[in-house]
Design an enzyme around this catalytic site. Sequence first.
Site, PDB file in Angstrom:
ATOM      1  CD1 TRP A 232      -3.571   5.248   3.036  1.00 59.13           C
ATOM      2  CD2 TRP A 232      -2.122   3.594   3.506  1.00 59.13           C
ATOM      3  NE1 TRP A 232      -3.498   4.427   1.940  1.00 59.13           N
ATOM      4  CE2 TRP A 232      -2.615   3.405   2.194  1.00 59.13           C
ATOM      5  CE3 TRP A 232      -1.193   2.683   4.016  1.00 59.13           C
ATOM      6  CZ2 TRP A 232      -2.225   2.337   1.394  1.00 59.13           C
ATOM      7  CZ3 TRP A 232      -0.798   1.625   3.215  1.00 59.13           C
ATOM      8  CH2 TRP A 232      -1.307   1.451   1.925  1.00 59.13           C
ATOM      9  CG  ASP A 233       0.583   9.250  10.251  1.00 63.57           C
ATOM     10  OD1 ASP A 233       1.485   8.613  10.826  1.00 63.57           O
ATOM     11  OD2 ASP A 233       0.073  10.272  10.738  1.00 63.57           O
ATOM     12  CG  MET A 234      -3.137   3.632   8.554  1.00 61.07           C
ATOM     13  SD  MET A 234      -4.479   4.257   9.586  1.00 61.07           S
ATOM     14  CE  MET A 234      -5.353   5.310   8.441  1.00 61.07           C
TER      15      MET A 234
END
EC number: 1.1.5.2
Length: 796
Positions: free
Chosen positions: A465-467
């Site tokens: 999630w590109d977290m």
Amino acid sequence: MAINNTGSRRLLVTLTALFAALCGLYLLIGGGWLVAIGGSWYYPIAGLVMLGVAWMLWRSKRAALWLYAALLLGTMIWGVWEVGFDFWALTPRSDILVFFGIWLILPFVWRRLVIPASGAVAALVVALLISGGILTWAGFNDPQEINGTLSADATPAEAISPVADQDWPAYGRNQEGQRFSPLKQINADNVHNLKEAWVFRTGDVKQPNDPGEITNEVTPIKVGDTLYLCTAHQRLFALDAASGKEKWHYDPELKTNESFQHVTCRGVSYHEAKAETASPEVMADCPRRIILPVNDGRLIAINAENGKLCETFANKGVLNLQSNMPDTKPGLYEPTSPPIITDKTIVMAGSVTDNFSTRETSGVIRGFDVNTGELLWAFDPGAKDPNAIPSDEHTFTFNSPNSWAPAAYDAKLDLVYLPMGVTTPDIWGGNRTPEQERYASSILALNATTGKLAWSYQTVHHDLWDMDLPAQPTLADITVNGQKVPVIYAPAKTGNIFVLDRRNGELVVPAPEKPVPQGAAKGDYVTPTQPFSELSFRPTKDLSGADMWGATMFDQLVCRVMFHQMRYEGIFTPPSEQGTLVFPGNLGMFEWGGISVDPNREVAIANPMALPFVSKLIPRGPGNPMEQPKDAKGTGTESGIQPQYGVPYGVTLNPFLSPFGLPCKQPAWGYISALDLKTNEVVWKKRIGTPQDSMPFPMPVPVPFNMGMPMLGGPISTAGNVLFIAATADNYLRAYNMSNGEKLWQGRLPAGGQATPMTYEVNGKQYVVISAGGHGSFGTKMGDYIVAYALPDDVK
């Protein structure tokens, strides 16, 4: 009774009935679609009632007003049942209905309805008054606010690395990233008197070859009587701290192109050489130096006195960070944040292009001699041996996780703390190696002198999630069970703030592993659990159709339909071909602005966001090749279509917006808040920001609608019990009472203030400075301003 069908009378009634009929048809058809996919029954029912109103209006029956009054009251009851007394959530449910109701009670309208109905006008007036009363009550009683008061008790904390009170010599004032100043000439009692002291214009504006993602994010530093700052194109300026007048400037002549994913500079670093560790040549050449990161992969050392290159550093002042990189195309590796500086070492990391391919450059972290630029050590997070030094035959590792945000440093422990990102491509990870997964989305603690790993803690497992950890961690010594503990605060995009003992990486605030949604895209997998810190701003409940928003009930209905068409099972719902709602979104609840910690009061100021995104995986096919074309370049942005060459899917990443371009999730999208770090409780939380500069037309006067806007940039706090923040999508710098969140002052900026302010004292006067240059992808007004504020001389 005969109906009077005179032309003007009949035309007005006909147009009114036609409007009601069109509204009714829209709600009936759209609402039927919504019900079919699992949404609310309100809309088709309201559509049927509206069609009944239209029929009665067409027949000139005043009974239409009775029916409309019932619809209005029913809508308000339904709205309060769904969202409570939240003004901004109730507004799209009721605005068109209220305005149309007001139209219907105008004498020249209802008198044309010649078939009477007892009490119809009065009934609608009462319904409008009740609706207005509910909206008024909601406007003054915000259920999203938390209204507590921080304790004023303060015990002077021992400085981890002492800094002169009047200075701001590092990005976060100190390298612990506290963003707290002990100055108090400007305080909660007099900040309302703050005035513009000076304005400096850099002359650095968007160029024809620049990508859309050109941003002005700098926080200046101040040492002695000089302010040092970089512009979007990394031009370095030295200004007189009292007057804002230029002393000198240096231009690295950055050559960008539209494939650069970023053109920005968040700040520079300062170093003062010591005779016992530096050679006589270094002391003669450059005893005080500014270290400037440049987006094309250079690190430049510049004499702080005169702006000349430090000849004894690297290659006549210029260090090539592309050396031994696996791909050296300009724009793939971009240092955007200032490095950590110790007595011996420059610790340098950098950004890599997101979601481009599986053959991208390395996110290696390196230590260079602070005086000569010699490579001392490397930590390549994706390599089997992270500390292996490459040679001409052996480069750093493709697609190693990178650390693009500023790092923090504990001089006593000699540990540097790096907030890590994920291995790119970000949104599909079925082919990642164990080495690429090992330190991704982690807090990494390295010995600053040797580069050896001290400890690491992973905040997201197998991140799809590109977290990233997007912000500079903050170091402080906090009271835990009556004892002072050296902790690190790591704000995450998820809204979690991970709190660990910075000596060993052990959790100080629990972060239990909890089950998360399953069912990854073909060829990928999802871990069964993720860590959830008990200190967090993450949403307390999953989104539902009731949380959807719009300017009116019509685009709100579209948002509800879109919501039910996507995959969403809460935070960490896996990416999908169907389209996945990502909340918290890709911007995160925290971004690079970080938090501010007052180590004396043991409190923190934070500005979390709440803006969902949508990710949609695109299977390979015509026009979407898996293999990277030879002439392929980056997209120049982090949103929209991203190729992800080398994996089975491309991806689209966009904010979740209505057809009118408004967020589909109801406000607030941005808050300012305070935490008690002794109890780990949110003490107060307020919406921040208005839509003044997001309107389709200019608003020359302040808009009093405090919605809570998206923002980029962070807060600072002071011993004067004042916090300062710009950041929001409207062009203001604001001051708040730290204790209770009361807004005390705001100053209009000439352009977007998507940066973190800073404060200092010179010649006995305290100044607050902010970069107002705007943010390309954020859509704020662009400019080239550095603005300073101070109290008038007659105010104490």
